[in-house]
Design an enzyme around this catalytic site. Structure first.
Site, PDB file in Angstrom:
ATOM      1  N   HIS A 254       0.809  -1.224   0.000  1.00  0.00           N
ATOM      2  CA  HIS A 254       0.000   0.000   0.000  1.00  0.00           C
ATOM      3  C   HIS A 254       0.838   1.268   0.000  1.00  0.00           C
ATOM      4  O   HIS A 254       0.292   2.371  -0.163  1.00  0.00           O
ATOM      5  CB  HIS A 254      -0.961   0.005   1.201  1.00  0.00           C
ATOM      6  CG  HIS A 254      -0.327   0.257   2.539  1.00  0.00           C
ATOM      7  ND1 HIS A 254       0.087  -0.757   3.375  1.00  0.00           N
ATOM      8  CD2 HIS A 254      -0.040   1.419   3.178  1.00  0.00           C
ATOM      9  CE1 HIS A 254       0.594  -0.219   4.482  1.00  0.00           C
ATOM     10  NE2 HIS A 254       0.532   1.090   4.384  1.00  0.00           N
ATOM     11  N   ASP A 282      -0.497  -7.478   0.897  1.00  0.00           N
ATOM     12  CA  ASP A 282       0.093  -6.156   1.119  1.00  0.00           C
ATOM     13  C   ASP A 282       1.599  -6.280   0.969  1.00  0.00           C
ATOM     14  O   ASP A 282       2.364  -6.174   1.927  1.00  0.00           O
ATOM     15  CB  ASP A 282      -0.279  -5.629   2.513  1.00  0.00           C
ATOM     16  CG  ASP A 282      -0.042  -4.126   2.644  1.00  0.00           C
ATOM     17  OD1 ASP A 282       0.403  -3.509   1.653  1.00  0.00           O
ATOM     18  OD2 ASP A 282      -0.304  -3.571   3.736  1.00  0.00           O
ATOM     19  N   GLY A 361       3.548   5.922   9.117  1.00  0.00           N
ATOM     20  CA  GLY A 361       4.947   6.072   8.736  1.00  0.00           C
ATOM     21  C   GLY A 361       5.758   4.820   9.003  1.00  0.00           C
ATOM     22  O   GLY A 361       6.833   4.623   8.436  1.00  0.00           O
ATOM     23  N   SER A 363       4.651   1.886   8.259  1.00  0.00           N
ATOM     24  CA  SER A 363       4.278   0.918   7.232  1.00  0.00           C
ATOM     25  C   SER A 363       5.479   0.428   6.436  1.00  0.00           C
ATOM     26  O   SER A 363       6.363   1.197   6.065  1.00  0.00           O
ATOM     27  CB  SER A 363       3.285   1.547   6.255  1.00  0.00           C
ATOM     28  OG  SER A 363       1.981   1.439   6.740  1.00  0.00           O
ATOM     29  N   SER A 378       1.956  -3.913   7.863  1.00  0.00           N
ATOM     30  CA  SER A 378       0.834  -3.623   6.996  1.00  0.00           C
ATOM     31  C   SER A 378      -0.049  -2.526   7.592  1.00  0.00           C
ATOM     32  O   SER A 378      -0.167  -1.441   7.055  1.00  0.00           O
ATOM     33  CB  SER A 378       0.003  -4.894   6.765  1.00  0.00           C
ATOM     34  OG  SER A 378      -1.159  -4.601   6.020  1.00  0.00           O
TER      35      SER A 378
END
Length: 467
Positions: A254, A282, A361, A363, A378
């Site tokens: 993502h 993801d 942030g 992720s 994720s």
């Protein structure tokens, strides 16, 4: 969790004598030094073994790690004995050269070693009257035109001029004591001449050498560090990977689509998303440019690097830690594997649920259990002040999806095809229950992992059992 808020002049040679190594043995005290130099074991004397204060001992040459010696042999094309001799000779040469620099003062024009074992030390001077003093120390003397002080001063002028002069086509300049000049490496000679003119440096001090090289900074890819998408926003590096000769990192899907460009933690151009899946899964990976190098590390507590040795999946209830560019290093436990979760963008499946906190942030950042990579961040709920729940995309399916090889501390070998008579192969991702053959026997996988060189089934009963 993606965050959206968003580094040659004429020379006169004097009578010289060739410096020879005093001996071939490499004693525990680092006794091999240049003949005739202070503290050396001279063949002409019955002097005792070197004291603990000789240069080689002071530099702890005898304690040099085997890894360093092996690398010297590989890259310098020398033997193990020569590598040891070279280090001892260089330690002694440094001490002698330093002593001569102090005694010659403004006459000193540089020093350098030569030969496979650095057994020859040359010391340059601008005054022929210094030759005897240099040779008395066991070094080769060379009389040249310019002192180191003069060359250093000329380079300092170039440095100052470079602040207001374009140097992209004259990218490197340095004092070269061997050629007794300030050398400017230039893609275009005109650029080098412009720099010299702007600096007001005497052209007699300068040599311009043609080059095609355009140096660039080199950066490490480290799990947990920030990267920025070209369209805005920030995410975190998951794990360093390779795909053939291409280096890069795994991260969350993502964070970007295929073709999205990235900048590194230092805001320098880094790479491009090569592939991405979200929702459904993801997962994504970024192919880095030549300035960036994949490393087998994750940024841990206090910025210390945590080694990544493999990707064996940890069990439910097991401890797990996460590294991210917003909240840093946090730990918790694994709640469930094979979880499905619905985000506003859609549902993703096959993720792992944990009690580790995370915030926007983080992720794409690294989840690791001990030294084993687990997955990339994720999403989740909560925060690192009040606690929360997070989900990570397991790393092994990601590696398998894109045929990536995890960068580990196992030595960086290329994937080994395995035994020719079997189906096991280093670099392949195996799930629990998978079967392979190796050396005529069949084995069943016990834990999900990406096979590493040295992890052959007979040698890793924690990962494989004979079927």
């Amino acid at each position: 969790m993606q965050q959206h808020r968003h580094a040659s002049p004429t020379r006169r040679r004097c009578t010289v004598r060739r410096v020879q190594a005093a001996g071939a043995a490499f004693a525990a005290a680092g006794a091999l030094v240049l003949a005739g130099m202070p503290g050396s074991a001279s063949a002409q004397t019955d002097s005792p073994s070197p004291t603990p204060y000789d240069a080689a001992a002071t530099a702890a040459v005898a304690k040099t790690s085997p890894e360093v010696l092996k690398a010297m042999q590989r890259d310098l094309g020398i033997s193990a004995g020569q590598a040891k001799s070279r280090l001892a000779n260089e330690a002694e040469a440094g001490a002698v050269a330093g002593s001569l620099q102090a005694s010659l003062g403004r006459d000193f024009a540089g020093a350098w070693v030569g030969g496979a074992t650095s057994a020859s030390l040359t010391v340059a001077t601008i005054d022929a009257r210094d030759v005897a003093a240099i040779e008395a120390k066991g070094a080769r003397a060379l009389v040249v035109r310019h002192s180191v002080g003069q060359l250093d001063a000329a380079k300092a002028k170039l440095d100052r001029a470079a602040k207001s002069t374009r140097t992209a086509n004259a990218p490197v300049w340095f004092v070269d004591v061997k050629s007794n000049a300030v050398v400017v490496n230039a893609v275009k000679a005109s650029a080098a001449k412009a720099l010299v003119t702007a600096a007001g440096v005497d052209s007699g001090l300068v040599q311009i050498k043609k080059t095609a090289d355009r140096p660039r900074p080199l950066y490490d890819i480290v799990g947990g560090e920030a990267y920025y998408m070209g369209s805005g926003g920030r995410c975190s590096v998951g794990f360093s990977i390779t795909q053939g000769a291409t280096q890069g990192f795994a991260t969350a899907g993502h964070c970007g689509r295929a073709g999205t460009t990235t900048r590194g933690v230092n805001q320098q151009a880094q790479g491009t998303f090569r592939a991405s899946i979200f929702p459904g899964r993801d997962m994504a990976w970024v192919a880095a440019n030549a300035q960036w190098t994949s490393t087998p590390y994750v940024k841990g507590s206090g910025g210390q690097r945590v080694s990544v040795a493999g990707s064996t999946q940890s069990p439910v209830g097991g401890s797990i830690c996460r590294s991210g560019s917003t909240t840093g290093w946090h730990c918790g436990t694994i709640s469930q594997h094979n979880t499905s979760v619905t985000y506003p963008e859609g549902t993703i499946s096959g993720v792992t649920r944990t009690t580790v906190c995370a915030e926007p942030g983080d992720s794409g950042g690294s989840y690791i259990s001990g030294s084993q990579a687990q997955g990339v961040t994720s999403g989740g709920s909560g925060n690192c002040r009040s606690g929360g729940t997070t989900f990570h995309q397991p790393i092994n399916p990601l590696l398998q999806q894109y045929q990536l090889t995890l960068k580990t501390t196992g030595g960086g070998q290329d994937p080994d095809p395995g035994d020719p008579s079997g189906t096991w192969a280093a670099g392949s991702v195996y799930a629990a229950g998978d079967t392979v053959t190796y050396d005529g026997a069949t084995y069943r996988c016990l834990q999900p992992h990406q096979a590493q060189p040295g992890w052959e089934p007979p040698a890793t009963p924690a990962l494989w059992e004979q079927a």
